[in-house]
Design a protein around this motif. Structure first.
Motif, PDB file in Angstrom:
ATOM      1  N   LYS A 146       0.841  -1.197   0.000  1.00  0.00           N
ATOM      2  CA  LYS A 146       0.000   0.000   0.000  1.00  0.00           C
ATOM      3  C   LYS A 146       0.877   1.249   0.000  1.00  0.00           C
ATOM      4  O   LYS A 146       1.848   1.333   0.747  1.00  0.00           O
ATOM      5  CB  LYS A 146      -0.905  -0.024   1.236  1.00  0.00           C
ATOM      6  CG  LYS A 146      -2.037   0.978   1.214  1.00  0.00           C
ATOM      7  CD  LYS A 146      -3.191   0.499   0.374  1.00  0.00           C
ATOM      8  CE  LYS A 146      -4.335   1.518   0.349  1.00  0.00           C
ATOM      9  NZ  LYS A 146      -4.991   1.625   1.662  1.00  0.00           N
ATOM     10  N   GLU A 147       0.510   2.205  -0.835  1.00  0.00           N
ATOM     11  CA  GLU A 147       1.194   3.501  -0.868  1.00  0.00           C
ATOM     12  C   GLU A 147       0.126   4.573  -1.016  1.00  0.00           C
ATOM     13  O   GLU A 147      -0.357   4.838  -2.113  1.00  0.00           O
ATOM     14  CB  GLU A 147       2.194   3.572  -2.013  1.00  0.00           C
ATOM     15  CG  GLU A 147       3.049   4.838  -2.012  1.00  0.00           C
ATOM     16  CD  GLU A 147       4.100   4.821  -3.087  1.00  0.00           C
ATOM     17  OE1 GLU A 147       3.876   5.444  -4.151  1.00  0.00           O
ATOM     18  OE2 GLU A 147       5.147   4.155  -2.872  1.00  0.00           O
ATOM     19  N   GLY A 148      -0.250   5.200   0.105  1.00  0.00           N
ATOM     20  CA  GLY A 148      -1.369   6.129   0.079  1.00  0.00           C
ATOM     21  C   GLY A 148      -2.650   5.393  -0.255  1.00  0.00           C
ATOM     22  O   GLY A 148      -3.002   4.404   0.388  1.00  0.00           O
ATOM     23  N   ASP A 149      -3.352   5.868  -1.275  1.00  0.00           N
ATOM     24  CA  ASP A 149      -4.588   5.216  -1.711  1.00  0.00           C
ATOM     25  C   ASP A 149      -4.350   4.188  -2.813  1.00  0.00           C
ATOM     26  O   ASP A 149      -5.307   3.604  -3.328  1.00  0.00           O
ATOM     27  CB  ASP A 149      -5.582   6.270  -2.217  1.00  0.00           C
ATOM     28  CG  ASP A 149      -6.082   7.178  -1.100  1.00  0.00           C
ATOM     29  OD1 ASP A 149      -6.119   6.717   0.051  1.00  0.00           O
ATOM     30  OD2 ASP A 149      -6.407   8.346  -1.397  1.00  0.00           O
ATOM     31  N   LEU A 150      -3.085   3.978  -3.177  1.00  0.00           N
ATOM     32  CA  LEU A 150      -2.764   3.066  -4.265  1.00  0.00           C
ATOM     33  C   LEU A 150      -2.262   1.725  -3.739  1.00  0.00           C
ATOM     34  O   LEU A 150      -1.686   1.646  -2.646  1.00  0.00           O
ATOM     35  CB  LEU A 150      -1.706   3.681  -5.190  1.00  0.00           C
ATOM     36  CG  LEU A 150      -2.097   4.956  -5.924  1.00  0.00           C
ATOM     37  CD1 LEU A 150      -0.920   5.472  -6.729  1.00  0.00           C
ATOM     38  CD2 LEU A 150      -3.313   4.736  -6.821  1.00  0.00           C
ATOM     39  N   PHE A 151      -2.474   0.684  -4.545  1.00  0.00           N
ATOM     40  CA  PHE A 151      -1.962  -0.658  -4.268  1.00  0.00           C
ATOM     41  C   PHE A 151      -0.900  -0.967  -5.315  1.00  0.00           C
ATOM     42  O   PHE A 151      -1.178  -0.943  -6.515  1.00  0.00           O
ATOM     43  CB  PHE A 151      -3.090  -1.687  -4.311  1.00  0.00           C
ATOM     44  CG  PHE A 151      -4.176  -1.444  -3.306  1.00  0.00           C
ATOM     45  CD1 PHE A 151      -4.120  -2.009  -2.047  1.00  0.00           C
ATOM     46  CD2 PHE A 151      -5.257  -0.617  -3.630  1.00  0.00           C
ATOM     47  CE1 PHE A 151      -5.129  -1.771  -1.110  1.00  0.00           C
ATOM     48  CE2 PHE A 151      -6.264  -0.376  -2.708  1.00  0.00           C
ATOM     49  CZ  PHE A 151      -6.198  -0.956  -1.443  1.00  0.00           C
ATOM     50  N   LEU A 152       0.316  -1.270  -4.849  1.00  0.00           N
ATOM     51  CA  LEU A 152       1.433  -1.528  -5.748  1.00  0.00           C
ATOM     52  C   LEU A 152       1.633  -3.026  -5.879  1.00  0.00           C
ATOM     53  O   LEU A 152       2.012  -3.707  -4.922  1.00  0.00           O
ATOM     54  CB  LEU A 152       2.707  -0.866  -5.227  1.00  0.00           C
ATOM     55  CG  LEU A 152       2.600   0.633  -4.898  1.00  0.00           C
ATOM     56  CD1 LEU A 152       3.956   1.166  -4.455  1.00  0.00           C
ATOM     57  CD2 LEU A 152       2.070   1.422  -6.094  1.00  0.00           C
ATOM     58  N   LEU A 160       1.743  -4.546 -13.958  1.00  0.00           N
ATOM     59  CA  LEU A 160       2.248  -4.210 -12.626  1.00  0.00           C
ATOM     60  C   LEU A 160       2.109  -2.727 -12.287  1.00  0.00           C
ATOM     61  O   LEU A 160       2.738  -2.240 -11.352  1.00  0.00           O
ATOM     62  CB  LEU A 160       3.715  -4.634 -12.502  1.00  0.00           C
ATOM     63  CG  LEU A 160       3.951  -6.147 -12.498  1.00  0.00           C
ATOM     64  CD1 LEU A 160       5.430  -6.459 -12.633  1.00  0.00           C
ATOM     65  CD2 LEU A 160       3.391  -6.781 -11.229  1.00  0.00           C
ATOM     66  N   SER A 161       1.272  -2.017 -13.020  1.00  0.00           N
ATOM     67  CA  SER A 161       1.030  -0.607 -12.724  1.00  0.00           C
ATOM     68  C   SER A 161       0.305  -0.449 -11.389  1.00  0.00           C
ATOM     69  O   SER A 161      -0.397  -1.373 -10.943  1.00  0.00           O
ATOM     70  CB  SER A 161       0.188   0.036 -13.832  1.00  0.00           C
ATOM     71  OG  SER A 161       0.851  -0.018 -15.074  1.00  0.00           O
ATOM     72  N   PRO A 162       0.435   0.708 -10.737  1.00  0.00           N
ATOM     73  CA  PRO A 162      -0.315   0.953  -9.499  1.00  0.00           C
ATOM     74  C   PRO A 162      -1.817   0.792  -9.714  1.00  0.00           C
ATOM     75  O   PRO A 162      -2.346   1.121 -10.781  1.00  0.00           O
ATOM     76  CB  PRO A 162       0.051   2.399  -9.149  1.00  0.00           C
ATOM     77  CG  PRO A 162       1.389   2.610  -9.783  1.00  0.00           C
ATOM     78  CD  PRO A 162       1.348   1.814 -11.054  1.00  0.00           C
ATOM     79  N   VAL A 163      -2.482   0.291  -8.678  1.00  0.00           N
ATOM     80  CA  VAL A 163      -3.909  -0.019  -8.748  1.00  0.00           C
ATOM     81  C   VAL A 163      -4.687   0.893  -7.806  1.00  0.00           C
ATOM     82  O   VAL A 163      -4.285   1.119  -6.661  1.00  0.00           O
ATOM     83  CB  VAL A 163      -4.165  -1.496  -8.377  1.00  0.00           C
ATOM     84  CG1 VAL A 163      -5.661  -1.781  -8.283  1.00  0.00           C
ATOM     85  CG2 VAL A 163      -3.502  -2.414  -9.401  1.00  0.00           C
ATOM     86  N   GLU A 164      -5.804   1.385  -8.291  1.00  0.00           N
ATOM     87  CA  GLU A 164      -6.749   2.142  -7.480  1.00  0.00           C
ATOM     88  C   GLU A 164      -8.064   1.378  -7.447  1.00  0.00           C
ATOM     89  O   GLU A 164      -8.494   0.823  -8.462  1.00  0.00           O
ATOM     90  CB  GLU A 164      -6.967   3.526  -8.076  1.00  0.00           C
ATOM     91  CG  GLU A 164      -7.939   4.391  -7.305  1.00  0.00           C
ATOM     92  CD  GLU A 164      -8.210   5.728  -7.998  1.00  0.00           C
ATOM     93  OE1 GLU A 164      -8.884   6.567  -7.385  1.00  0.00           O
ATOM     94  OE2 GLU A 164      -7.766   5.892  -9.153  1.00  0.00           O
ATOM     95  N   VAL A 165      -8.709   1.331  -6.290  1.00  0.00           N
ATOM     96  CA  VAL A 165     -10.025   0.711  -6.164  1.00  0.00           C
ATOM     97  C   VAL A 165     -11.038   1.815  -5.836  1.00  0.00           C
ATOM     98  O   VAL A 165     -10.912   2.498  -4.828  1.00  0.00           O
ATOM     99  CB  VAL A 165     -10.050  -0.375  -5.082  1.00  0.00           C
ATOM    100  CG1 VAL A 165     -11.475  -0.910  -4.907  1.00  0.00           C
ATOM    101  CG2 VAL A 165      -9.113  -1.521  -5.446  1.00  0.00           C
ATOM    102  N   VAL A 166     -12.013   1.983  -6.717  1.00  0.00           N
ATOM    103  CA  VAL A 166     -13.050   2.995  -6.556  1.00  0.00           C
ATOM    104  C   VAL A 166     -14.360   2.281  -6.238  1.00  0.00           C
ATOM    105  O   VAL A 166     -14.750   1.340  -6.943  1.00  0.00           O
ATOM    106  CB  VAL A 166     -13.202   3.841  -7.836  1.00  0.00           C
ATOM    107  CG1 VAL A 166     -14.327   4.857  -7.668  1.00  0.00           C
ATOM    108  CG2 VAL A 166     -11.888   4.541  -8.168  1.00  0.00           C
TER     109      VAL A 166
END
Length: 258
Positions: free
Chosen positions: A9-15, A66-72
């Motif tokens: 986890k990095e802030g609101d992103l999932f790496l 493998l790009s950063p992931v955001e869940v909305v």
């Protein structure tokens, strides 16, 4: 946990990490991570003890890299007995999957006796020898009960357990454990004597209760395919008995992994 997690986890992103690479291309994530992360985030943000996540449907329409992931997420229905939540898996700015989860308020069972299938007579995972090698380079642990990939016939039954965090430092909940494992319904039900030739485009999980142990059992109950479109179905267990079912749709697909 010594094993590398699937996400950090990095802030609101999932790496994503390379621990989650799937079977179809050398740089795309396994579908189980889309399902698991969407289910886990819906649960984390919206679940309360009064509600049971009884159904999770996940559409998967793009192989994420493998790009950063955001869940909305979005609440569709916030009722007293039924809550419905949508979530979207966005990888590198592009939508790769979406989920709908139905959470039902816990009450008491209806009166009367209703037919139910018998529990399987499978040995406990602790009483079974571990495999010489964990599947997919150690992505999960497994105990084969009956049948195998590429072996014709029925039954096909297996125990599966997670061996690494979905998100680093966040222990699996029972619901997230089932959600992450449930993608296995496709390869287990749809593989044949030429290997796995179908890539699943969705998974639906139905639960009347959550697992109380770390192991999730799969019992194949159905497969069918016509014109390159397949379906697969499994009954789901924990070590105490039936917990629900999982199903998928899939498309004929050739592997591109070198």
């Amino acid at each position: 946990m010594a094993n590398e997690p699937f996400f950090r986890k990095e802030g609101d992103l999932f790496l994503p990490t390379r621990a989650g690479i799937g079977p179809w291309t050398a740089d795309s994530l396994h579908g189980r991570l889309i399902i698991g992360l969407l289910g886990a985030e819906i649960e984390r943000q919206y679940r309360t003890p009064e509600y049971m996540p009884a159904r999770l449907t996940v559409d998967m329409y793009r192989l994420p890299d493998l790009s950063p992931v955001e869940v909305v997420t979005r609440v569709v229905k916030d009722g007293y007995r039924i809550k419905v939540v949508d979530a979207e898996f966005i990888s590198g700015g592009q939508s790769a999957g979406r989920a709908t989860c139905q959470l039902l308020r816990r009450t008491g069972n209806a009166l009367g006796k209703v037919w139910a299938p018998d529990n399987w007579d499978a040995p406990k995972p602790a009483d079974m020898p571990p495999p010489e090698q964990r599947p997919m380079g150690g992505m999960w642990d497994m105990r084969r009960i009956a049948g195998d990939f590429g072996v014709p016939g029925h039954p096909r039954r297996v125990w599966m357990a997670e061996v690494r965090d979905l998100v680093e430092g966040e222990p699996f909940t029972p619901f997230a454990r089932v959600a992450t494992a449930a993608d296995f319904v496709s390869p287990f039900a749809n593989s044949g004597d030429q290997g796995l030739g179908y890539i699943n485009s969705d998974v639906t999980i139905y639960l009347h209760r959550e697992p109380v142990t770390d192991w999730v059992g799969f019992d194949v109950t159905g497969h069918g395919a016509t014109d390159g479109v397949a379906i697969g179905e499994c009954r789901l267990y924990d070590e105490q008995g039936v917990i629900g079912a999982a199903s998928c749709t899939a498309l004929a697909q050739k592997r591109k992994v070198s």
